[in-house]
Design a protein around this motif. Structure first.
Motif, PDB file in Angstrom:
ATOM      1  N   ASN A   1      -7.587  -0.370  -4.102  1.00 39.96           N
ATOM      2  CA  ASN A   1      -7.804  -1.450  -5.065  1.00 39.96           C
ATOM      3  C   ASN A   1      -6.656  -2.456  -5.074  1.00 39.96           C
ATOM      4  O   ASN A   1      -6.320  -3.025  -6.114  1.00 39.96           O
ATOM      5  CB  ASN A   1      -8.069  -0.885  -6.462  1.00 39.96           C
ATOM      6  CG  ASN A   1      -8.979  -1.783  -7.257  1.00 39.96           C
ATOM      7  OD1 ASN A   1      -9.798  -2.515  -6.694  1.00 39.96           O
ATOM      8  ND2 ASN A   1      -8.836  -1.743  -8.555  1.00 39.96           N
ATOM      9  N   TRP A   2      -6.037  -2.666  -3.934  1.00 40.55           N
ATOM     10  CA  TRP A   2      -4.939  -3.617  -3.807  1.00 40.55           C
ATOM     11  C   TRP A   2      -5.465  -5.030  -3.649  1.00 40.55           C
ATOM     12  O   TRP A   2      -6.538  -5.255  -3.090  1.00 40.55           O
ATOM     13  CB  TRP A   2      -4.090  -3.286  -2.587  1.00 40.55           C
ATOM     14  CG  TRP A   2      -3.130  -2.156  -2.767  1.00 40.55           C
ATOM     15  CD1 TRP A   2      -3.207  -1.133  -3.670  1.00 40.55           C
ATOM     16  CD2 TRP A   2      -1.962  -1.912  -1.986  1.00 40.55           C
ATOM     17  NE1 TRP A   2      -2.155  -0.274  -3.486  1.00 40.55           N
ATOM     18  CE2 TRP A   2      -1.373  -0.737  -2.463  1.00 40.55           C
ATOM     19  CE3 TRP A   2      -1.374  -2.581  -0.929  1.00 40.55           C
ATOM     20  CZ2 TRP A   2      -0.204  -0.209  -1.927  1.00 40.55           C
ATOM     21  CZ3 TRP A   2      -0.209  -2.064  -0.385  1.00 40.55           C
ATOM     22  CH2 TRP A   2       0.362  -0.888  -0.888  1.00 40.55           C
ATOM     23  N   SER A   3      -4.653  -5.977  -4.091  1.00 41.62           N
ATOM     24  CA  SER A   3      -4.896  -7.400  -3.879  1.00 41.62           C
ATOM     25  C   SER A   3      -3.947  -7.895  -2.784  1.00 41.62           C
ATOM     26  O   SER A   3      -3.051  -7.160  -2.346  1.00 41.62           O
ATOM     27  CB  SER A   3      -4.630  -8.168  -5.172  1.00 41.62           C
ATOM     28  OG  SER A   3      -3.246  -8.091  -5.493  1.00 41.62           O
ATOM     29  N   ILE A   4      -4.099  -9.151  -2.389  1.00 46.01           N
ATOM     30  CA  ILE A   4      -3.149  -9.746  -1.453  1.00 46.01           C
ATOM     31  C   ILE A   4      -1.759  -9.740  -2.087  1.00 46.01           C
ATOM     32  O   ILE A   4      -0.763  -9.476  -1.415  1.00 46.01           O
ATOM     33  CB  ILE A   4      -3.599 -11.156  -1.048  1.00 46.01           C
ATOM     34  CG1 ILE A   4      -4.878 -11.062  -0.218  1.00 46.01           C
ATOM     35  CG2 ILE A   4      -2.499 -11.893  -0.283  1.00 46.01           C
ATOM     36  CD1 ILE A   4      -5.578 -12.372   0.029  1.00 46.01           C
ATOM     37  N   LYS A   5      -1.693  -9.997  -3.372  1.00 47.16           N
ATOM     38  CA  LYS A   5      -0.405  -9.955  -4.084  1.00 47.16           C
ATOM     39  C   LYS A   5       0.237  -8.580  -3.922  1.00 47.16           C
ATOM     40  O   LYS A   5       1.451  -8.476  -3.674  1.00 47.16           O
ATOM     41  CB  LYS A   5      -0.609 -10.264  -5.574  1.00 47.16           C
ATOM     42  CG  LYS A   5       0.681 -10.198  -6.391  1.00 47.16           C
ATOM     43  CD  LYS A   5       0.405 -10.314  -7.875  1.00 47.16           C
ATOM     44  CE  LYS A   5      -0.058  -8.970  -8.362  1.00 47.16           C
ATOM     45  NZ  LYS A   5       0.045  -8.760  -9.798  1.00 47.16           N
ATOM     46  N   ASP A   6      -0.549  -7.518  -4.028  1.00 50.14           N
ATOM     47  CA  ASP A   6      -0.017  -6.163  -3.877  1.00 50.14           C
ATOM     48  C   ASP A   6       0.466  -5.905  -2.452  1.00 50.14           C
ATOM     49  O   ASP A   6       1.472  -5.221  -2.243  1.00 50.14           O
ATOM     50  CB  ASP A   6      -1.074  -5.122  -4.263  1.00 50.14           C
ATOM     51  CG  ASP A   6      -1.476  -5.214  -5.726  1.00 50.14           C
ATOM     52  OD1 ASP A   6      -0.599  -5.453  -6.583  1.00 50.14           O
ATOM     53  OD2 ASP A   6      -2.684  -5.051  -6.008  1.00 50.14           O
ATOM     54  N   VAL A   7      -0.239  -6.461  -1.470  1.00 54.86           N
ATOM     55  CA  VAL A   7       0.186  -6.332  -0.068  1.00 54.86           C
ATOM     56  C   VAL A   7       1.537  -7.026   0.123  1.00 54.86           C
ATOM     57  O   VAL A   7       2.441  -6.494   0.776  1.00 54.86           O
ATOM     58  CB  VAL A   7      -0.878  -6.910   0.892  1.00 54.86           C
ATOM     59  CG1 VAL A   7      -0.352  -6.978   2.324  1.00 54.86           C
ATOM     60  CG2 VAL A   7      -2.163  -6.085   0.832  1.00 54.86           C
TER      61      VAL A   7
END
Length: 168
Positions: free
Chosen positions: A38-44
């Motif tokens: 459930n990651w976003s690009i922000k989390d990446v």
């Protein structure tokens, strides 16, 4: 151009590629969870910044000819942080997930630029010598630069592929 110059040039191109990707997306696209775990690009990007801190600690150690001083979050939160990437990634996620995109981006950008600066400051002979720093266990500081490039490239390729296929 010498080897150091080639490596740093590739890293600078990598930095520009990421900034182009960010510029082609809305903040909503960047912060919306859509990947594994459930990651976003922000989390990446926060994930890349977390590992970037570790790489910068190694580069600083090489520049100042001392043992690496790894980030507190890495060494104090669990033992075996280097061997257990999944657990380290979970710690990075938990520490950064609630931060706004602007903060995550600035952390990553400033960290990347600092990493490049460190690479510029280290003499090429020290950068390429695999026996120069015993704490690198037979690897060179150039390996640290290249590993960072590869890590960023791996994630960039996934994101650009998803973007091209209209999934972002």
């Amino acid at each position: 151009m010498n080897m150091k110059g080639h490596i740093l040039s590739a890293l600078k191109e990598q930095f520009e590629s990421w900034n182009q990707l960010f510029g082609s997306m809305s903040e909503e696209q960047i912060i919306t969870p859509q990947f594994d775990l459930n990651w976003s690009i922000k989390d990446v990007v926060a994930h890349l910044w977390g590992w970037q801190q570790i790489s910068s600690a190694r580069m600083e150690a090489g520049l100042y000819d001392r043992e690496p001083e790894f980030p507190t979050w890495a060494v104090e939160l669990h033992s075996g942080w280097e061997e257990n990437a999944d657990q380290t990634n979970a710690i990075i996620y938990k520490a950064n997930h609630l931060l706004p995109w602007s903060k995550v981006y600035l952390n990553w950008r400033d960290g990347f630029l600092h990493f490049l600066e460190l690479g510029e400051r280290i003499p090429e002979r020290d950068l390429l010598d695999a026996n120069r720093f015993s704490w690198l266990n037979g690897k060179s500081l150039a390996h640290i630069l290249l590993t960072s490039y590869d890590h960023h490239q791996e994630h960039l390729e996934k994101l650009t592929s998803l973007q091209k296929n209209g999934k972002i």
